[in-house]
Design a protein around this motif. Structure first.
Motif, PDB file in Angstrom:
ATOM      1  N   ILE A 189       0.867  -1.166   0.000  1.00  0.00           N
ATOM      2  CA  ILE A 189       0.000   0.000   0.000  1.00  0.00           C
ATOM      3  C   ILE A 189       0.911   1.225   0.000  1.00  0.00           C
ATOM      4  N   TRP A 190       0.590   2.187  -0.850  1.00  0.00           N
ATOM      5  CA  TRP A 190       1.357   3.429  -0.911  1.00  0.00           C
ATOM      6  C   TRP A 190       0.698   4.430   0.015  1.00  0.00           C
ATOM      7  N   ILE A 191       1.445   4.919   1.006  1.00  0.00           N
ATOM      8  CA  ILE A 191       0.952   5.917   1.946  1.00  0.00           C
ATOM      9  C   ILE A 191       1.704   7.220   1.692  1.00  0.00           C
ATOM     10  N   LYS A 192       0.976   8.315   1.555  1.00  0.00           N
ATOM     11  CA  LYS A 192       1.611   9.627   1.380  1.00  0.00           C
ATOM     12  C   LYS A 192       2.010  10.141   2.757  1.00  0.00           C
ATOM     13  N   THR A 193       3.320  10.382   2.958  1.00  0.00           N
ATOM     14  CA  THR A 193       3.824  10.850   4.245  1.00  0.00           C
ATOM     15  C   THR A 193       3.523  12.335   4.420  1.00  0.00           C
ATOM     16  N   LYS A 194       3.715  12.832   5.635  1.00  0.00           N
ATOM     17  CA  LYS A 194       3.524  14.254   5.926  1.00  0.00           C
ATOM     18  C   LYS A 194       4.457  15.105   5.080  1.00  0.00           C
ATOM     19  N   ALA A 195       5.588  14.537   4.670  1.00  0.00           N
ATOM     20  CA  ALA A 195       6.551  15.255   3.827  1.00  0.00           C
ATOM     21  C   ALA A 195       6.123  15.252   2.359  1.00  0.00           C
ATOM     22  N   GLY A 196       5.001  14.593   2.041  1.00  0.00           N
ATOM     23  CA  GLY A 196       4.495  14.570   0.678  1.00  0.00           C
ATOM     24  C   GLY A 196       5.079  13.482  -0.205  1.00  0.00           C
ATOM     25  N   LYS A 197       5.849  12.569   0.380  1.00  0.00           N
ATOM     26  CA  LYS A 197       6.446  11.476  -0.395  1.00  0.00           C
ATOM     27  C   LYS A 197       5.583  10.229  -0.257  1.00  0.00           C
ATOM     28  N   ASN A 198       5.552   9.424  -1.301  1.00  0.00           N
ATOM     29  CA  ASN A 198       4.826   8.154  -1.258  1.00  0.00           C
ATOM     30  C   ASN A 198       5.743   7.067  -0.722  1.00  0.00           C
ATOM     31  N   MET A 199       5.296   6.385   0.336  1.00  0.00           N
ATOM     32  CA  MET A 199       6.096   5.332   0.956  1.00  0.00           C
ATOM     33  C   MET A 199       5.412   3.986   0.749  1.00  0.00           C
ATOM     34  N   PRO A 200       6.149   2.997   0.214  1.00  0.00           N
ATOM     35  CA  PRO A 200       5.569   1.658   0.079  1.00  0.00           C
ATOM     36  C   PRO A 200       5.554   0.969   1.442  1.00  0.00           C
ATOM     37  N   CYS A 201       4.392   0.456   1.823  1.00  0.00           N
ATOM     38  CA  CYS A 201       4.249  -0.204   3.121  1.00  0.00           C
ATOM     39  C   CYS A 201       3.633  -1.581   2.939  1.00  0.00           C
ATOM     40  N   ASN A 202       3.918  -2.462   3.887  1.00  0.00           N
ATOM     41  CA  ASN A 202       3.260  -3.769   3.906  1.00  0.00           C
ATOM     42  C   ASN A 202       1.789  -3.550   4.228  1.00  0.00           C
ATOM     43  N   THR A 203       0.919  -4.381   3.687  1.00  0.00           N
ATOM     44  CA  THR A 203      -0.518  -4.174   3.836  1.00  0.00           C
ATOM     45  C   THR A 203      -1.067  -4.618   5.187  1.00  0.00           C
ATOM     46  N   LEU A 204      -0.311  -5.388   5.937  1.00  0.00           N
ATOM     47  CA  LEU A 204      -0.763  -5.876   7.238  1.00  0.00           C
ATOM     48  C   LEU A 204      -0.624  -4.775   8.291  1.00  0.00           C
ATOM     49  N   LEU A 205      -1.730  -4.432   8.957  1.00  0.00           N
ATOM     50  CA  LEU A 205      -1.662  -3.465  10.054  1.00  0.00           C
ATOM     51  C   LEU A 205      -0.971  -4.107  11.253  1.00  0.00           C
ATOM     52  N   VAL A 206      -0.122  -3.338  11.934  1.00  0.00           N
ATOM     53  CA  VAL A 206       0.546  -3.808  13.144  1.00  0.00           C
ATOM     54  C   VAL A 206       0.186  -2.882  14.293  1.00  0.00           C
ATOM     55  N   ASP A 207       0.118  -3.424  15.500  1.00  0.00           N
ATOM     56  CA  ASP A 207      -0.108  -2.628  16.700  1.00  0.00           C
ATOM     57  C   ASP A 207       1.244  -2.187  17.241  1.00  0.00           C
ATOM     58  N   TYR A 208       1.278  -0.998  17.857  1.00  0.00           N
ATOM     59  CA  TYR A 208       2.548  -0.477  18.355  1.00  0.00           C
ATOM     60  C   TYR A 208       2.368   0.293  19.659  1.00  0.00           C
ATOM     61  N   LYS A 209       3.468   0.405  20.376  1.00  0.00           N
ATOM     62  CA  LYS A 209       3.602   1.290  21.528  1.00  0.00           C
ATOM     63  C   LYS A 209       4.489   2.441  21.082  1.00  0.00           C
ATOM     64  N   ALA A 210       4.046   3.665  21.282  1.00  0.00           N
ATOM     65  CA  ALA A 210       4.822   4.848  20.886  1.00  0.00           C
ATOM     66  C   ALA A 210       5.826   5.157  21.986  1.00  0.00           C
ATOM     67  N   ASP A 211       6.866   4.342  22.069  1.00  0.00           N
ATOM     68  CA  ASP A 211       7.846   4.462  23.142  1.00  0.00           C
ATOM     69  C   ASP A 211       9.221   4.885  22.634  1.00  0.00           C
ATOM     70  N   GLY A 212       9.283   5.353  21.377  1.00  0.00           N
ATOM     71  CA  GLY A 212      10.568   5.767  20.820  1.00  0.00           C
ATOM     72  C   GLY A 212      11.454   4.601  20.426  1.00  0.00           C
ATOM     73  N   GLY A 213      10.883   3.416  20.298  1.00  0.00           N
ATOM     74  CA  GLY A 213      11.646   2.216  19.952  1.00  0.00           C
ATOM     75  C   GLY A 213      12.216   2.251  18.543  1.00  0.00           C
ATOM     76  N   LYS A 214      12.821   1.146  18.141  1.00  0.00           N
ATOM     77  CA  LYS A 214      13.538   1.076  16.869  1.00  0.00           C
ATOM     78  C   LYS A 214      12.632   0.897  15.654  1.00  0.00           C
ATOM     79  N   ASP A 215      11.396   0.465  15.865  1.00  0.00           N
ATOM     80  CA  ASP A 215      10.490   0.236  14.729  1.00  0.00           C
ATOM     81  C   ASP A 215       9.908   1.558  14.247  1.00  0.00           C
ATOM     82  N   LYS A 216       9.770   1.684  12.929  1.00  0.00           N
ATOM     83  CA  LYS A 216       9.129   2.850  12.322  1.00  0.00           C
ATOM     84  C   LYS A 216       7.760   2.411  11.835  1.00  0.00           C
TER      85      LYS A 216
END
Length: 86
Positions: free
Chosen positions: A17-44
């Motif tokens: 899935i192509w997601i348009k970032t806040k910077a206006g660029k299209n980023m290719p992403c995996n289609t599976l949604l993942v749950d996250y903790k916003a703890d500043g970890g290594k995952d983007k």
């Protein structure tokens, strides 16, 4: 409904899935949604709004802060073919 356009990776053939970032660029992403903790970890994690959050991917039982997508560059077996030369 996710914001973005679905397609196939030219390198590995996976659905993305192509997601348009806040910077206006299209980023290719995996289609599976993942749950996250916003703890500043290594995952983007790329949110449907285009915001990119640093956190840790967790299971839905771990009281996640939200859900989003992972960049396809992190999992594509042919990602090296798409890197720009400096």
């Amino acid at each position: 409904m996710p914001r973005g356009n679905f397609g196939r990776c030219a390198g590995c053939g996976a659905q993305i899935i192509w997601i348009k970032t806040k910077a206006g660029k299209n980023m290719p992403c995996n289609t599976l949604l993942v749950d996250y903790k916003a703890d500043g970890g290594k995952d983007k994690i790329v949110l449907q709004t285009g915001e990119v959050v640093s956190g840790t991917i967790v299971s839905s039982q771990d009281d996640p802060d939200g859900s989003g997508y992972t960049s396809h560059f992190a999992t594509c077996s042919n990602a090296k073919n798409f890197r720009r030369r400096k």
